[in-house]
Write an enzyme that holds these catalytic residues in place. Structure first.
Site, PDB file in Angstrom:
ATOM      1  N   ASP A  68       1.615  -4.050  -9.282  1.00 39.40           N
ATOM      2  CA  ASP A  68       1.378  -5.651  -9.953  1.00 39.40           C
ATOM      3  C   ASP A  68       1.791  -5.641 -11.456  1.00 39.40           C
ATOM      4  OD1 ASP A  68       0.516  -5.645  -7.370  1.00 39.40           O
ATOM      5  OD2 ASP A  68      -1.675  -5.680  -7.993  1.00 39.40           O
ATOM      6  N   HIS A  73       0.808  -1.165  -0.127  1.00 32.26           N
ATOM      7  CA  HIS A  73       0.038   0.012   0.158  1.00 32.26           C
ATOM      8  C   HIS A  73       0.823   1.260  -0.143  1.00 32.26           C
ATOM      9  CE1 HIS A  73      -4.162  -1.273   0.157  1.00 32.26           C
ATOM     10  NE2 HIS A  73      -3.957  -2.254   0.719  1.00 32.26           N
ATOM     11  N   SER A  93      -3.602 -12.032 -10.433  1.00 34.33           N
ATOM     12  CA  SER A  93      -4.298 -12.860 -11.613  1.00 34.33           C
ATOM     13  C   SER A  93      -4.681 -11.677 -12.822  1.00 34.33           C
ATOM     14  CB  SER A  93      -5.272 -13.638 -11.476  1.00 34.33           C
ATOM     15  OG  SER A  93      -6.291 -13.262 -11.047  1.00 34.33           O
ATOM     16  N   SER A  94      -5.487 -10.410 -12.315  1.00 36.93           N
ATOM     17  CA  SER A  94      -5.768  -9.745 -13.043  1.00 36.93           C
ATOM     18  C   SER A  94      -4.492  -8.766 -13.839  1.00 36.93           C
ATOM     19  CB  SER A  94      -6.741  -8.612 -12.597  1.00 36.93           C
ATOM     20  OG  SER A  94      -6.295  -8.057 -11.422  1.00 36.93           O
ATOM     21  N   ALA A 118      -6.946 -14.724  -5.053  1.00 36.88           N
ATOM     22  CA  ALA A 118      -6.005 -15.231  -3.928  1.00 36.88           C
ATOM     23  C   ALA A 118      -5.010 -14.123  -3.718  1.00 36.88           C
ATOM     24  CB  ALA A 118      -5.157 -16.657  -4.531  1.00 36.88           C
ATOM     25  N   GLY A 119      -5.201 -12.877  -4.202  1.00 36.49           N
ATOM     26  CA  GLY A 119      -4.324 -11.753  -3.993  1.00 36.49           C
ATOM     27  C   GLY A 119      -2.818 -11.955  -4.681  1.00 36.49           C
ATOM     28  N   TYR A 139      -9.970  -0.088  -0.393  1.00 31.83           N
ATOM     29  CA  TYR A 139      -8.519   0.073  -1.029  1.00 31.83           C
ATOM     30  C   TYR A 139      -8.668   1.943  -1.324  1.00 31.83           C
ATOM     31  CZ  TYR A 139      -4.857  -0.066  -4.131  1.00 31.83           C
ATOM     32  OH  TYR A 139      -3.646  -0.017  -4.825  1.00 31.83           O
TER      33      TYR A 139
HETATM   34  C1  GLA Z   1      -3.183  -4.260  -4.909  1.00 31.10           C
HETATM   35  C2  GLA Z   1      -2.982  -2.953  -6.069  1.00 31.10           C
HETATM   36  C3  GLA Z   1      -1.451  -2.589  -5.896  1.00 31.10           C
HETATM   37  C4  GLA Z   1      -0.950  -2.320  -4.676  1.00 31.10           C
HETATM   38  C5  GLA Z   1      -1.329  -3.433  -3.525  1.00 31.10           C
HETATM   39  C6  GLA Z   1      -0.896  -3.067  -1.810  1.00 31.10           C
HETATM   40  O1  GLA Z   1      -2.388  -5.404  -5.291  1.00 31.10           O
HETATM   41  O2  GLA Z   1      -3.337  -3.583  -7.119  1.00 31.10           O
HETATM   42  O3  GLA Z   1      -1.352  -1.385  -6.701  1.00 31.10           O
HETATM   43  O4  GLA Z   1      -1.601  -1.045  -4.082  1.00 31.10           O
HETATM   44  O5  GLA Z   1      -2.870  -3.785  -3.692  1.00 31.10           O
HETATM   45  O6  GLA Z   1       0.531  -2.877  -1.934  1.00 31.10           O
END
Ligand code: GLA
Length: 378
Positions: free
Chosen positions: A166, A32, A121-122, A117-118, A218
């Protein structure tokens, strides 16, 4: 690749012109803070998204996934703009839109990055399509340009106000290394992350929890950081120190203060983690990972009971460090553990989840892997 090529031919009656692939990610530390112009230290995982693409002479765009081949999504390229129809296809459409593609294409996608799953994948999907289109239409865009374009697709087409981490690591990740990314100018440095030779393993624990707060929570965190920056007259949290933050405490709400404290301390932790990694000091890395989790849980309030249980159970089983990764409110945690402790840690987490009545978590491990690539087919 062979199977996606065959499916492409079966589905569209012609051969693809380009194959592309892009990985998901985990983040060692630096959570974050990408949208606050901070530093982050993610790495690309082995699981990836794949795209097979061919240009069309007309304006038709067709999109299908290997998993559900019978369902072909069609739209005219002139209708590809924010607000268009589409479900998961919007991740693909957003990329066509942000890259300014004006001709039709046939696209088939496939992937092994677990969704929800964080593990991004997107971003993997967006980046596989982006590098594929970049090669197919000779756009000659740099990885940095592609990172900005895919982030724009997600922000303005899909409607998720994500940062740039990401997509950047999916495009620029390198095997064997974590990627130190400066989110202000997208400069990078590869930081060797060789856990195996230290007898360690990075366990990824997918809690299988997805809380409703994901999107709103978020956006709220991002807005809090922007509000602090504007009240203090600085461009972003990158420009803040703890001393200045303390000195201006009365200008901020109590919530803004702790959100900013997370951002400032997390940026510092990333740089300390880089120093620790360079010295192969995994004990210090573990402590920084733990401090990151505490800050995300207490100051940034983006953890959730399932993530905290995964982290606490891993630590109780002897992990050197454990924390949530990604946006939070569910998704995955990581645990830095001795390679010989994998089963013990999994058992401890499984038992803790069962005792709480939570859904059974899933486990993955992955070494740092290569970023996105595309190859034209003759
Ligand atoms: C998600 C967002 C990223 C980042 C993280 C937290 O994965 O897509 O841009 O902000 O949360 O670090």
């Amino acid at each position: 690749m062979a199977s996606i090529a065959r499916s492409f031919e079966e589905l569209y009656g012609r051969k693809p012109e380009v194959f592309a692939e892009a990985p998901g990610r985990v983040n060692l530390i630096g959570e974050h803070i990408d949208y606050s112009e901070g530093f982050v230290l993610p790495f690309a995982i082995a699981d990836r998204a794949y795209a097979a693409i061919a240009a069309r002479p007309d304006g038709l765009v067709r999109i299908a996934s290997h998993q559900r081949k019978e369902k072909i999504f069609s739209i005219d390229i002139s209708d590809v703009k924010p607000g268009s129809k589409g479900d998961w296809e919007k991740y693909v459409l957003g990329v066509l839109w942000s890259l300014g593609i004006t001709t039709g294409v046939d696209i088939l996608v496939d992937g092994s990055v677990p969704s929800g799953a964080g593990l991004s994948s997107s971003a993997a999907l967006e980046c596989s399509v982006a590098v594929g289109l970049n090669a197919l239409f000779s756009l000659e865009m740099s990885k940095q340009d592609l990172a900005r374009a895919t982030q724009k697709a997600e922000n303005d087409y899909v409607g998720m106000p994500c940062g740039i981490m990401d997509q950047s690591v999916s495009l620029m990740g390198q095997a064997g290394s974590a990627l130190l990314l400066d989110c202000r100018d997208l400069t990078t440095e590869s930081i060797p992350f060789d856990v195996a030779s230290a007898g360690l393993e990075l366990l990824i624990i997918d809690t299988q929890a997805h809380h409703a707060l994901v999107d709103g929570g978020y956006a709220e965190r991002r807005a809090a950081c922007e509000s602090v920056a504007s009240k203090l007259g600085i461009p972003s949290m990158r420009h803040l120190t703890l001393k200045v933050l303390e000195a201006h405490r009365e200008k901020l709400t109590a919530t803004e203060f702790i959100r900013a404290r997370h951002a400032v301390t997390e940026i510092a932790r990333v740089l300390e983690a880089v120093t620790a990694l360079r010295a192969s000091d995994f004990a210090t890395l573990g402590q920084l990972i733990n401090a990151s989790h505490a800050s995300l849980r207490d100051d940034y309030a983006v953890s959730c009971p399932e993530l905290d249980v995964a982290v606490d159970a891993s630590l109780a089983a002897g992990a050197m460090g454990s924390r949530m990764v990604g946006g939070g409110f569910g998704g995955s945690a990581i645990a830095l553990i001795k390679a010989s402790d994998v089963q013990k840690t999994k058992d401890a987490v499984l038992a803790a989840f069962e005792a709480k009545g939570y859904k059974k978590p899933r486990f993955f491990t992955s070494l740092p892997s290569a970023g996105a690539s595309a190859s034209l087919i003759n």
